[in-house]
Enzyme design. Sequence first.
Site, PDB file in Angstrom:
ATOM      1  N   TYR A  76       1.125  -1.191   0.384  1.00 36.37           N
ATOM      2  CA  TYR A  76      -0.256  -0.131   0.209  1.00 36.37           C
ATOM      3  C   TYR A  76       0.944   1.190   0.059  1.00 36.37           C
ATOM      4  O   TYR A  76       0.758   2.647  -1.072  1.00 36.37           O
ATOM      5  CB  TYR A  76      -0.765   0.210   1.010  1.00 36.37           C
ATOM      6  CG  TYR A  76      -1.878   0.979   1.416  1.00 36.37           C
ATOM      7  CD1 TYR A  76      -3.051   0.825   0.757  1.00 36.37           C
ATOM      8  CD2 TYR A  76      -1.509   2.199   1.934  1.00 36.37           C
ATOM      9  CE1 TYR A  76      -4.159   1.857   0.644  1.00 36.37           C
ATOM     10  CE2 TYR A  76      -2.486   3.744   1.580  1.00 36.37           C
ATOM     11  CZ  TYR A  76      -4.001   3.150   1.208  1.00 36.37           C
ATOM     12  OH  TYR A  76      -4.567   4.655   1.573  1.00 36.37           O
TER      13      TYR A  76
ATOM     14  N   HIS B 143       1.139   4.164  -3.005  1.00 33.84           N
ATOM     15  CA  HIS B 143       1.396   5.668  -2.729  1.00 33.84           C
ATOM     16  C   HIS B 143       2.841   6.696  -2.911  1.00 33.84           C
ATOM     17  O   HIS B 143       2.041   7.263  -3.317  1.00 33.84           O
ATOM     18  CB  HIS B 143      -0.262   5.030  -1.848  1.00 33.84           C
ATOM     19  CG  HIS B 143      -0.982   5.667  -0.935  1.00 33.84           C
ATOM     20  ND1 HIS B 143      -1.714   3.964  -1.577  1.00 33.84           N
ATOM     21  CD2 HIS B 143      -2.145   6.018  -1.637  1.00 33.84           C
ATOM     22  CE1 HIS B 143      -3.168   3.926  -1.616  1.00 33.84           C
ATOM     23  NE2 HIS B 143      -3.241   5.680  -1.961  1.00 33.84           N
TER      24      HIS B 143
ATOM     25  N   TYR C  97      -3.875  16.236   1.572  1.00 31.61           N
ATOM     26  CA  TYR C  97      -4.156  15.366   1.902  1.00 31.61           C
ATOM     27  C   TYR C  97      -3.537  13.633   2.507  1.00 31.61           C
ATOM     28  O   TYR C  97      -2.176  13.472   2.096  1.00 31.61           O
ATOM     29  CB  TYR C  97      -4.859  14.254   0.339  1.00 31.61           C
ATOM     30  CG  TYR C  97      -5.545  12.910   0.550  1.00 31.61           C
ATOM     31  CD1 TYR C  97      -6.291  12.890   1.006  1.00 31.61           C
ATOM     32  CD2 TYR C  97      -6.334  12.684  -0.714  1.00 31.61           C
ATOM     33  CE1 TYR C  97      -6.811  11.222   1.434  1.00 31.61           C
ATOM     34  CE2 TYR C  97      -6.733  11.465  -0.551  1.00 31.61           C
ATOM     35  CZ  TYR C  97      -6.778  10.520  -0.292  1.00 31.61           C
ATOM     36  OH  TYR C  97      -8.108   9.657  -0.203  1.00 31.61           O
TER      37      TYR C  97
ATOM     38  N   TRP D 232      -7.865   3.677 -10.595  1.00 34.66           N
ATOM     39  CA  TRP D 232      -7.142   3.159  -9.580  1.00 34.66           C
ATOM     40  C   TRP D 232      -7.577   2.617  -8.652  1.00 34.66           C
ATOM     41  O   TRP D 232      -6.816   1.726  -7.967  1.00 34.66           O
ATOM     42  CB  TRP D 232      -7.312   5.058  -8.909  1.00 34.66           C
ATOM     43  CG  TRP D 232      -6.193   4.920  -7.747  1.00 34.66           C
ATOM     44  CD1 TRP D 232      -6.572   5.026  -6.314  1.00 34.66           C
ATOM     45  CD2 TRP D 232      -5.150   5.001  -7.213  1.00 34.66           C
ATOM     46  NE1 TRP D 232      -5.824   4.809  -5.597  1.00 34.66           N
ATOM     47  CE2 TRP D 232      -4.434   4.558  -6.395  1.00 34.66           C
ATOM     48  CE3 TRP D 232      -3.617   4.708  -8.299  1.00 34.66           C
ATOM     49  CZ2 TRP D 232      -3.266   4.986  -5.501  1.00 34.66           C
ATOM     50  CZ3 TRP D 232      -2.405   4.837  -7.856  1.00 34.66           C
ATOM     51  CH2 TRP D 232      -1.936   4.984  -6.224  1.00 34.66           C
ATOM     52  N   TRP D 233      -8.985   2.918  -8.475  1.00 31.60           N
ATOM     53  CA  TRP D 233      -9.481   1.666  -7.505  1.00 31.60           C
ATOM     54  C   TRP D 233      -9.075  -0.004  -7.456  1.00 31.60           C
ATOM     55  O   TRP D 233      -8.726  -0.582  -7.082  1.00 31.60           O
ATOM     56  CB  TRP D 233     -11.155   2.139  -7.603  1.00 31.60           C
ATOM     57  CG  TRP D 233     -11.945   3.558  -6.829  1.00 31.60           C
ATOM     58  CD1 TRP D 233     -11.170   4.190  -5.900  1.00 31.60           C
ATOM     59  CD2 TRP D 233     -13.293   3.705  -6.989  1.00 31.60           C
ATOM     60  NE1 TRP D 233     -11.804   5.238  -5.339  1.00 31.60           N
ATOM     61  CE2 TRP D 233     -12.632   4.721  -6.137  1.00 31.60           C
ATOM     62  CE3 TRP D 233     -14.460   3.347  -7.704  1.00 31.60           C
ATOM     63  CZ2 TRP D 233     -14.142   5.537  -5.647  1.00 31.60           C
ATOM     64  CZ3 TRP D 233     -15.287   3.887  -7.247  1.00 31.60           C
ATOM     65  CH2 TRP D 233     -15.121   5.437  -6.734  1.00 31.60           C
TER      66      TRP D 233
END
Length: 102
Positions: free
Chosen positions: A17, A21, A40, A74-75
């Site tokens: 993960y 990112h 963010y 992306w999902w």
Amino acid sequence: MKIAFKMKLMPGFQEEYKKRHDEIWPEISALLKETGVADYSIFLDEETNTLFAVQRQNGSSSQDLGDHPLVKKWWAYMADIMETNADNSPVSKPLKMMFHLE
């Protein structure tokens, strides 16, 4: 406006993960900024694999961009390491702000 929400990471995928990112697609970053998402951050509770996201909004939330083809891509890319809904969107729950110090 500032919002927060939580998501769930599958066990054993913390490093993956973070890697994904760290290498976030420039097009995703640009889309978020263009639609008013800023400052963010996503935090991980390692005991529960719960991801806590916080973002400032001056327009849309990242959670409002689900119809955009790039977000759908992306999902799909992230779906193998997160709890997702049928459309590959991350299962996310809004969090209520209880305290803020500026």
